[in-house]
Design a protein around this motif. Structure first.
Motif, PDB file in Angstrom:
ATOM      1  N   SER A   1       0.833  -1.207   0.000  1.00 37.39           N
ATOM      2  CA  SER A   1       0.000   0.000   0.000  1.00 37.39           C
ATOM      3  C   SER A   1       0.867   1.257   0.000  1.00 37.39           C
ATOM      4  CB  SER A   1      -0.918   0.027   1.223  1.00 37.39           C
ATOM      5  OG  SER A   1      -1.818  -1.047   1.180  1.00 37.39           O
TER       6      SER A   1
ATOM      7  N   ALA B   1       1.510   4.247  -3.032  1.00 39.54           N
ATOM      8  CA  ALA B   1       1.120   5.627  -2.741  1.00 39.54           C
ATOM      9  C   ALA B   1       2.085   6.612  -3.392  1.00 39.54           C
ATOM     10  CB  ALA B   1       1.084   5.854  -1.233  1.00 39.54           C
TER      11      ALA B   1
ATOM     12  N   ILE C   1       3.210   9.985   0.992  1.00 40.04           N
ATOM     13  CA  ILE C   1       3.098   9.318   2.294  1.00 40.04           C
ATOM     14  C   ILE C   1       3.137  10.390   3.381  1.00 40.04           C
ATOM     15  CG2 ILE C   1       4.111   7.627   3.863  1.00 40.04           C
ATOM     16  CD1 ILE C   1       5.352   6.244   1.423  1.00 40.04           C
TER      17      ILE C   1
ATOM     18  N   ALA D   1      -5.254  13.862  -1.384  1.00 42.72           N
ATOM     19  CA  ALA D   1      -6.050  12.865  -2.112  1.00 42.72           C
ATOM     20  C   ALA D   1      -7.125  13.557  -2.948  1.00 42.72           C
ATOM     21  CB  ALA D   1      -6.677  11.873  -1.135  1.00 42.72           C
TER      22      ALA D   1
ATOM     23  N   ASP E   1      -2.611   9.771  -5.021  1.00 47.11           N
ATOM     24  CA  ASP E   1      -2.815   8.564  -4.207  1.00 47.11           C
ATOM     25  C   ASP E   1      -1.981   8.720  -2.939  1.00 47.11           C
ATOM     26  OD1 ASP E   1      -4.475   7.519  -6.102  1.00 47.11           O
ATOM     27  OD2 ASP E   1      -2.925   6.305  -7.056  1.00 47.11           O
ATOM     28  N   VAL E   2      -2.654   8.739  -1.806  1.00 45.23           N
ATOM     29  CA  VAL E   2      -2.015   9.121  -0.547  1.00 45.23           C
ATOM     30  C   VAL E   2      -2.149   8.004   0.491  1.00 45.23           C
ATOM     31  CG1 VAL E   2      -2.031  10.804   1.345  1.00 45.23           C
ATOM     32  CG2 VAL E   2      -2.556  11.544  -0.992  1.00 45.23           C
ATOM     33  N   ALA E   3      -1.063   7.760   1.203  1.00 43.08           N
ATOM     34  CA  ALA E   3      -1.104   6.873   2.377  1.00 43.08           C
ATOM     35  C   ALA E   3      -0.821   7.705   3.614  1.00 43.08           C
ATOM     36  CB  ALA E   3      -0.065   5.763   2.244  1.00 43.08           C
TER      37      ALA E   3
END
Lengths: 348, 348
Positions: free
Chosen positions: A116, A120, A123, A163, A168-170
């Motif tokens: 995951s 991303a 992060i 996001a 796409d962000v974690a």
């Protein structure tokens, strides 16, 4: 044993603890960013006696050693505020995933947590947790955004804004995102912005919680019905915490205590120990795991009668998890054991 | 969402459930082995109405598809018994590690769990869990020893005997070894054999428990103080379970229910639902996750008022985990959210 436990820190309370170290004044807490989409100025309302100095840094992944100095950055406010709403973003939203890193070392991460993070683009997390992620993953990310021990509301908002802006962000934390952690806050802030969870395909990637990491370190103390209680009254009134402790200490639960002690709330620790002793004998085994997975890791098995005295030692602070046995728990060969009940049915 | 939860099965109760399927008679449960050091005949005392048929198989790692037929093997007894003691082994003991596999798919395993299995010469576990381990790991092992859904006492003893005989052994389970699982049983049997945990360098490798896997699947239902209760009265008297439920349902805990239902104890489910409704409103959100990570995985968010009626559906059985919200829990965008309390301090 090479096990380590961590993920013990409820960050709302870490800010609390940090406060105590920083004194009682109020200092400016700002955020600086380069490349972020919507860095908000932030100040943590971390308790009644003042707020801690803090800052934020954002960097391309090539700058992997990004810790920030306190107090830099833009305007400040008396509280962390969510400002941008979903209408401020034109892009097709990206994805948002809340990732639990587990005990606090790369070995304790699940394969899914790693993948995951690898997927991303950005992060986001508390500096200490970002530093736990293996370099090969952080080096792949387009951006890291980390802030020190405060500002979890603004940091979570930062992740959401990124996001909503199409990335796409974690967002990461130690332990599990469902244990005194950010999964709920992320959903609350998404809602407050007029966004939805579906819009960013919001997902939670579970991790090994501190109770399990510390339980493993101690042996097998949690094998039957069990409860987790945080002693921090930063976000929960102390009367409720006391009532919960009374309720469970009178039953057969093992009890994992998160956020057991800080200088500002010695009384909570004392009160909790007293409540537990009202219901359980002084010789009840108690496991204490401090600073797990860190250089100052320390593990001790003691008794409920002795527990309170550990409050003033280095062993018990905000990085400590305490596991209180039930009436069947015993200590054998340096391990805490809570029988599941097999001995009542089987001959061994 | 691609999350999956599993590790929900308390095996003592799986045997229970299996019984109901197998009828009420008592059938022979034996173990066959090739290459094992001390395979004991075993019969599970799985409940009051009879014991289930079961068997065990052991194989070199090249035979990776080793499921066994029921009832094969050596002599049987009315209870699982630990027979060999430490004095029966001449070798220098090997190591014994209890490994939590997490949710039930390779993605949910930690790096440490994988490396612990890769280091083991023998891997011992319930057939279903052995099958979860990636082939590249099982193929490296000298031996796999797996038994179907019963006999956790004899299987744990088998693992211990192999370690005492000089092999490095991993005993595996889904979820975490400290959650209704085998870490405690391993220590109890070691003691009963006159061995010590230190003698086999006993270690527990934590995994993601079902509560966390299912919590993640549901959103953020477990973000505050929380409790786990098993509804199985196989190893805990139902009066104690009821008392525990009363105690926690009256407080602000979220409640994760393991082993919620089996045909033989419909009443426990009904009683639990009634107790919860005595203390919490009918519109309290409840998440149900069935057969997580399996082909028949199903997730539903309902209310406490409707919960009992699910007992007679395919959604609730021994592979189901139920998460009951507290008074603050709400449902938003298909997710359960239990606020941590930030909304009382922060403006968002």
């Amino acid at each position: 044993m090479s096990d380590a436990c961590g993920g013990t820190t409820d960050e709302a309370d870490s800010a609390d603890e940090h406060d105590a170290d920083a004194g009682t004044g109020t200092t400016t807490c700002g955020a600086t960013t380069d490349g972020g989409t919507a860095a908000e100025a932030a100040e943590t309302d971390a308790g009644s006696t003042g707020s801690s100095a803090c800052g934020a840094s954002s960097s391309g992944a090539s700058d992997s050693d990004s810790t920030s100095a306190c107090g830099g950055g833009a305007s400040s406010d008396t509280e962390e505020k969510v400002e941008a709403t979903v209408d401020d973003f034109d892009a097709d939203p990206g994805r948002l995933v809340a990732v639990g890193l587990g005990p606090g070392h790369a070995e304790g991460m699940t394969a899914r947590a790693k993948s995951s993070l690898a997927d991303a683009e950005h992060i986001v997390g508390y500096t200490t947790y970002i530093d736990l992620i293996p370099d090969e993953i952080t080096e792949q990310a387009d951006e890291l955004y980390d802030t020190p021990m405060c500002g979890e509301v603004s940091r979570t908002e930062e992740a959401i804004d990124r996001a909503l802006a199409g990335h796409d962000v974690a967002i990461v934390g130690s332990g599990d995102p469902n244990v005194y952690a950010l999964a709920g806050l992320a959903l609350e802030i998404l809602e407050s912005k007029g966004a939805t969870a579906s819009m960013v395909d919001f997902e939670v990637v579970p991790g090994v919680p501190a109770a399990q990491s510390c339980g493993a370190r101690l042996g097998a103390p949690l094998v039957n019905d069990s409860v987790s209680v945080s002693l921090s009254d930063h976000l929960t009134p102390m009367e409720e915490i006391e009532s919960r402790l009374h309720a469970v200490a009178g039953e057969g639960f093992t009890i994992t205590i998160y956020n057991p002690w800080s200088r500002k709330r010695r009384e909570n620790w004392e009160t909790a120990c007293e409540i537990l002793r009202e219901h359980r004998p002084d010789d009840t085994p108690v496991g204490i795991v401090h600073g797990a997975g860190r250089d100052d890791e320390a593990v001790e098995i003691t008794t409920l009668g002795e527990l309170e005295s550990y409050g003033e030692t280095d062993l018990v602070d905000m990085t400590t998890t305490v596991v209180v046995g039930n009436e069947d728990t015993y200590v054998w060969d340096g391990r805490m054991v809570t029988p599941r009940g097999y001995e009542t049915k089987y001959d061994y």
